[in-house]
Design a protein around this motif. Structure first.
Motif, PDB file in Angstrom:
ATOM      1  N   UNK A 123       6.010  10.276   4.180  1.00  0.00           N
ATOM      2  CA  UNK A 123       6.594   9.035   3.685  1.00  0.00           C
ATOM      3  C   UNK A 123       5.653   8.404   2.664  1.00  0.00           C
ATOM      4  N   UNK A 124       6.162   7.414   1.934  1.00  0.00           N
ATOM      5  CA  UNK A 124       5.341   6.662   0.971  1.00  0.00           C
ATOM      6  C   UNK A 124       5.582   5.176   1.193  1.00  0.00           C
ATOM      7  N   UNK A 125       4.576   4.362   0.852  1.00  0.00           N
ATOM      8  CA  UNK A 125       4.627   2.920   1.119  1.00  0.00           C
ATOM      9  C   UNK A 125       3.863   2.250  -0.011  1.00  0.00           C
ATOM     10  N   UNK A 126       4.535   1.399  -0.781  1.00  0.00           N
ATOM     11  CA  UNK A 126       3.873   0.823  -1.949  1.00  0.00           C
ATOM     12  C   UNK A 126       4.544  -0.471  -2.393  1.00  0.00           C
ATOM     13  N   UNK A 127       3.845  -1.227  -3.228  1.00  0.00           N
ATOM     14  CA  UNK A 127       4.334  -2.508  -3.711  1.00  0.00           C
ATOM     15  C   UNK A 127       5.399  -2.339  -4.791  1.00  0.00           C
ATOM     16  N   UNK A 128       5.435  -1.181  -5.429  1.00  0.00           N
ATOM     17  CA  UNK A 128       6.399  -0.880  -6.478  1.00  0.00           C
ATOM     18  C   UNK A 128       6.549   0.630  -6.538  1.00  0.00           C
ATOM     19  N   UNK A 144       0.683   8.336   3.310  1.00  0.00           N
ATOM     20  CA  UNK A 144       0.262   7.923   4.659  1.00  0.00           C
ATOM     21  C   UNK A 144      -1.230   8.169   4.862  1.00  0.00           C
ATOM     22  N   UNK A 145      -1.732   9.265   4.307  1.00  0.00           N
ATOM     23  CA  UNK A 145      -3.137   9.609   4.482  1.00  0.00           C
ATOM     24  C   UNK A 145      -4.042   8.575   3.799  1.00  0.00           C
ATOM     25  N   UNK A 146      -3.680   8.159   2.590  1.00  0.00           N
ATOM     26  CA  UNK A 146      -4.449   7.128   1.899  1.00  0.00           C
ATOM     27  C   UNK A 146      -4.376   5.794   2.641  1.00  0.00           C
ATOM     28  N   UNK A 147      -3.182   5.438   3.090  1.00  0.00           N
ATOM     29  CA  UNK A 147      -2.976   4.121   3.697  1.00  0.00           C
ATOM     30  C   UNK A 147      -3.636   4.013   5.069  1.00  0.00           C
ATOM     31  N   UNK A 180       6.283  11.684  -2.703  1.00  0.00           N
ATOM     32  CA  UNK A 180       7.333  10.722  -3.038  1.00  0.00           C
ATOM     33  C   UNK A 180       8.682  11.421  -3.133  1.00  0.00           C
ATOM     34  N   UNK A 181       8.698  12.600  -3.732  1.00  0.00           N
ATOM     35  CA  UNK A 181       9.934  13.374  -3.840  1.00  0.00           C
ATOM     36  C   UNK A 181      10.447  13.792  -2.451  1.00  0.00           C
ATOM     37  N   UNK A 182       9.524  14.188  -1.574  1.00  0.00           N
ATOM     38  CA  UNK A 182       9.920  14.576  -0.216  1.00  0.00           C
ATOM     39  C   UNK A 182      10.470  13.355   0.531  1.00  0.00           C
ATOM     40  N   UNK A 229       6.854  -2.904  16.638  1.00  0.00           N
ATOM     41  CA  UNK A 229       6.368  -1.620  16.142  1.00  0.00           C
ATOM     42  C   UNK A 229       7.250  -1.216  14.969  1.00  0.00           C
ATOM     43  N   UNK A 230       6.629  -1.028  13.809  1.00  0.00           N
ATOM     44  CA  UNK A 230       7.354  -0.635  12.604  1.00  0.00           C
ATOM     45  C   UNK A 230       7.044   0.812  12.266  1.00  0.00           C
ATOM     46  N   UNK A 231       8.031   1.508  11.718  1.00  0.00           N
ATOM     47  CA  UNK A 231       7.838   2.900  11.299  1.00  0.00           C
ATOM     48  C   UNK A 231       8.416   3.083   9.910  1.00  0.00           C
ATOM     49  N   UNK A 232       7.613   3.640   9.000  1.00  0.00           N
ATOM     50  CA  UNK A 232       8.072   3.954   7.655  1.00  0.00           C
ATOM     51  C   UNK A 232       8.630   5.373   7.704  1.00  0.00           C
ATOM     52  N   UNK A 233       9.943   5.510   7.533  1.00  0.00           N
ATOM     53  CA  UNK A 233      10.596   6.805   7.686  1.00  0.00           C
ATOM     54  C   UNK A 233      10.536   7.650   6.424  1.00  0.00           C
ATOM     55  N   UNK A 234      10.789   7.010   5.275  1.00  0.00           N
ATOM     56  CA  UNK A 234      10.806   7.720   4.010  1.00  0.00           C
ATOM     57  C   UNK A 234      10.111   6.893   2.949  1.00  0.00           C
ATOM     58  N   UNK A 235      10.891   6.037   2.290  1.00  0.00           N
ATOM     59  CA  UNK A 235      10.312   5.113   1.311  1.00  0.00           C
ATOM     60  C   UNK A 235      10.057   3.756   1.949  1.00  0.00           C
ATOM     61  N   UNK A 236       8.906   3.196   1.675  1.00  0.00           N
ATOM     62  CA  UNK A 236       8.606   1.818   2.055  1.00  0.00           C
ATOM     63  C   UNK A 236       8.341   1.068   0.769  1.00  0.00           C
ATOM     64  N   UNK A 237       9.383   0.496   0.188  1.00  0.00           N
ATOM     65  CA  UNK A 237       9.256  -0.085  -1.135  1.00  0.00           C
ATOM     66  C   UNK A 237       9.179  -1.589  -1.166  1.00  0.00           C
TER      67      UNK A 237
END
Length: 316
Positions: free
Chosen positions: A219-224, A251-254, A60-62, A192-200
């Motif tokens: 990158x990170x992607x989350x509901x909050x 990304x690995x979890x998702x 998340x920090x990265x 085609x969508x790409x999550x670059x950094x935060x996907x909030x």
């Protein structure tokens, strides 16, 4: 001067020593290569080890790193003849969400994305990438334009979330996000969508409901946000690291959960250490994703997109 994250302190200290040696040798005949080489090797080793075992909170920090490339960098590196199109034709032109026409590796496309800015002035101008209702309504207008002319849509997502201010709520923030998500799902052209950094939160989903969803490695992607989740569950943002772990934001979890379709590798140490290489890697991934969608008619694109999102959360 490079910005180092908390977990990069050993690397920062080594690089500081290397820089000091180089400054000392400037203008002189002293050969410091023999002294720098082992320090640089040690720094590289620390970097490899640190990035091989990043925790969700460290990722998340990265993802939030201030020097990480943003929409404008990816657009400049991947899109030729980019022509920005502004305004929602109702209220204003939201600078947090940018869109326009261009060519991606010879293919005509429409590109939309969040722009965070990279210094104080530009961050204020772009509202730190937090879109307002007029931004999402602009996105809807541009997606409908792409649909009308048969242009594939590329969305580049990088936001902590939609703007939470009272003005946005007064102008229908929730409805605008819902309509933008609906517009994504109804497109008869490839998206085609790409999550670059935060996907909030919904601010990200409003542009990311695509046929293919790609995600940069760190990158990170989350509901909050992890801090927001921790504040709700534990009444303190101090437990953000625990929240990030539980939320499966990486990304690995998702990819395991079927939320995204592919992970785009980043250079060692994150996209901010070698932006050109990161941008090129995303371009290759987008090209591959578009190639997989070539030949599908509008109904097939809608059906596969709908099936993809309906399948999320089901037992695999």
């Amino acid at each position: 001067m490079a910005t180092y994250l908390d977990f990069e302190k050993p690397i920062a200290e080594l690089q500081s020593r290397i820089d000091e040696l180089r400054r000392t040798a400037e203008g002189g005949d002293v050969d410091i290569a023999a002294e720098i080489a082992p320090l640089q090797a040690k720094s590289d080793k620390f970097l490899r080890e640190a990035y091989s075992r990043l925790t969700p909170w460290q990722k998340t920090q990265v993802a939030r790193h201030p020097e990480r490339p943003h929409f404008k960098h990816y657009a400049a590196g991947l899109i030729d003849d980019f022509m920005p199109l502004g305004g929602d034709r109702a209220f204003a032109d939201d600078q947090a969400i940018i869109g326009g026409l261009g060519r991606f590796r010879g293919r005509r496309v429409l590109v939309i994305g969040h722009e965070k800015g990279d210094d104080t002035t530009s961050r204020l101008k772009h509202n730190f990438g937090m879109g307002k209702p007029e931004g999402y309504r602009k996105a809807i207008r541009l997606m409908q334009l792409a649909d009308r002319f048969g242009l594939p849509v590329l969305t580049l997502v990088d936001t902590s979330g939609a703007f939470p201010g009272i003005q946005a709520e007064e102008r229908g923030q929730a409805e605008a996000i819902a309509r933008s998500t609906e517009a994504c799902l109804n497109l008869g052209v490839p998206l085609v969508a790409a999550i670059l950094g935060e996907g909030g939160s919904g601010g990200a989903v409003a542009l990311a409901a695509g046929n293919k969803v790609l995600m940069m490695e760190h990158a990170v992607y989350s509901v909050i946000s992890p801090e927001g989740c921790a504040s709700i569950l534990w009444r303190t943002a101090d437990k953000a690291a625990e929240a990030a772990e539980a939320m499966k934001v990486t990304a690995q979890h998702l990819l395991e959960l079927g939320v995204i379709d592919g992970i785009v590798p980043e250079p060692l140490g994150g996209a901010h250490r070698d932006p050109a290489r990161a941008i090129g890697a995303l371009g290759d991934a987008i090209e591959g994703a578009l190639g997989e969608l070539d030949g599908l008619n509008p109904d097939a694109l809608r059906q596969t997109r709908r099936a993809k999102f309906l399948a999320m959360g089901r037992a695999r």
